[in-house]
Enzyme design. Sequence first.
Site, PDB file in Angstrom:
ATOM      1  N   LYS A   1     -20.449   7.187 -65.483  1.00 52.78           N
ATOM      2  CA  LYS A   1     -19.197   6.643 -66.022  1.00 52.78           C
ATOM      3  C   LYS A   1     -18.182   7.760 -66.244  1.00 52.78           C
ATOM      4  CE  LYS A   1     -17.224   4.171 -69.989  1.00 52.78           C
ATOM      5  NZ  LYS A   1     -17.481   3.440 -71.244  1.00 52.78           N
TER       6      LYS A   1
ATOM      7  N   ASP B   1     -22.549   4.049 -76.317  1.00 56.17           N
ATOM      8  CA  ASP B   1     -22.002   5.291 -75.770  1.00 56.17           C
ATOM      9  C   ASP B   1     -22.115   6.370 -76.842  1.00 56.17           C
ATOM     10  OD1 ASP B   1     -21.214   3.336 -73.953  1.00 56.17           O
ATOM     11  OD2 ASP B   1     -19.353   4.366 -73.440  1.00 56.17           O
TER      12      ASP B   1
ATOM     13  N   LYS C   1     -21.872  10.078 -68.900  1.00 56.43           N
ATOM     14  CA  LYS C   1     -20.441   9.782 -68.986  1.00 56.43           C
ATOM     15  C   LYS C   1     -19.698  11.075 -69.239  1.00 56.43           C
ATOM     16  CE  LYS C   1     -17.394   7.176 -72.138  1.00 56.43           C
ATOM     17  NZ  LYS C   1     -17.347   6.174 -73.231  1.00 56.43           N
TER      18      LYS C   1
END
Lengths: 296, 304
Positions: B240, B141, B204
């Site tokens: 996400k 991430d 995300k």
Amino acid sequence: MSTNRLSILKTYKLYIGGQFPRTESGRSYKATNSKGDHLANMCWGSKKDVRDAIVSARAAWKGWSARAAFNRGQILYRIAEMLEGRSEQFVSELVSMDVTAQDAKEEVQDSIDRLVYYAGWCDKYQQVFGTVNPVASSHFNFSVPESTGVVGIVSKEASPLLSLVSLIAPAIAGGNTVVVIPSYSKPLAAISFAEVINDSDVPGGVINIITGKATELAPALAEHMDVNALVLGNESDELDKDAILKGTHNLKRIVAYHEINWKTEQGQSPYFILDLQETKTTWHPIENIGGAGAKY
Amino acid sequence: MSERSIVRPDFRHSPSIDQVGAEERAARFTKRSIKKESKLQGLHLALSMIDLTTLEGKDTPGKVKQLCYKAMHPHDALEGLPTVAAVCVFPSMVGIAKKALEGSKIKVASVATAFPSGQSTRDVKLRDTKYAVAEGADEVDMVISRGKFLAGEYNFVFDEIAAIKEACGNARLKVILETGELGSLDKVRRASDIAMHAGADFIKTSTGKIQPAATMPVTLVMLEAIRDFYYETGIQIGMKPAGGISKSKAALHYLVMLNEVLGADWMTNEWFRFGASSLANDVLMQLAKEATGRYQSADYFSID
């Protein structure tokens, strides 16, 4: 000019988390007296309202139970002060609900006195009920009462204000937060009392009041896993049996006060605080202090 | 996934977003009536999509092991529960998580690139990423350089994402836009386009360190960007939302939105994740309520 004035009627709503919302169910019922006067449209609270109130009470518990005991006493005394200032309103409200003028006056005064009584106990019951325990090892061993958590209260139908105050005050004095189902037939004073609470530095969520049918709402309190204790103030063997059965899932503390006459001395005691406390015992290691023959 | 050819459109031409419209559309997803059976399935699905996360300075190996156990055994009192999708930790904890999760299918995700601010050099970010991957991270991430993005240096942001993607090797790359710092939905859309063209496998919303974190309108804009990118290139990108989703009801709202914007192909934990720590317990409490008929207390669920 004032002769033709329209009357301004109060909308009685619920009291949850320091707010006055209407019931999420949209239901209401007519509160009337024996003369058939239509006193108010009350919120007919639902199980969902009860659950919302439990969430608020749980959120408020951490802060309230951690308050200094003396500060809780100050706040209870503050409620008494505010009630005193509004006593005329409560007297007339009780009178509208079939209480005689003399009884109404006494009920309001007793309610104020009861709050002051428990205000005083806030920082004293720990000393009365706490113990230092004799043990055989090198430990200082002591037990102190601590609040049990979220308490559900089903109030009594008669003496709608005094029984309500007598059930709420010891619970919150002991650091608990409460969800209360007040009198169904005489509900006005409970919501006016919520206004007093709201003006008294009581943090939102410490006291939550849901008007409605106890037969519908008490089981929701009894079976909710996040309610730690249930106080049954009304006379109903059926309700008690149901609550005891449902309360077993999280071993709720269930207390029933059926025989108590709240108008008498019998209606106030530090033991009402103790009924909603858990005992914490601490073993504190120490040097052997048995030099003088003491065992603790 | 097939090798992507790097195409670099002019990101100044990303579509602009009607904010009022996006907010109203997002609000409508919260009004769907979900009946019991669907709700149960939705809750199971939500649980299986969670990236169970701990990203704190005070994280210790013990805390991470505890979290991994929770990931594998969400609540053993209930039968037939899925595990969560992944455990998300700092690079220094990847090795510990990897070991603790051995034998399970749960992925290890690691934040990297000077998380959460991203204020460091390219070299440090690349080494941070490579370290996480070398420790065994299945997913990385990364955060974008919001300062550069807001200054209009879109090529810098694009190149950085492409470089990190290369450093990831086989690990899937999630690109955190940190929408709470971007300021408008137009910029969210533009950042999404940059990330997807530069090689993101997931986009995300947030680090969880900035408020507001994930919101429904922001997620809607990103889902629409994914849809448009799919129509344009045929490449499927995951989504996400992270931070601020702590209640089951909110999770179900997101699933409704996902289904209505992207459709059933995205309704698996391969293409949709919730970045959350407290959501898992709320979902478990709801599932326990459905199983027992009684509303639950946090007292009876493990903290991590």
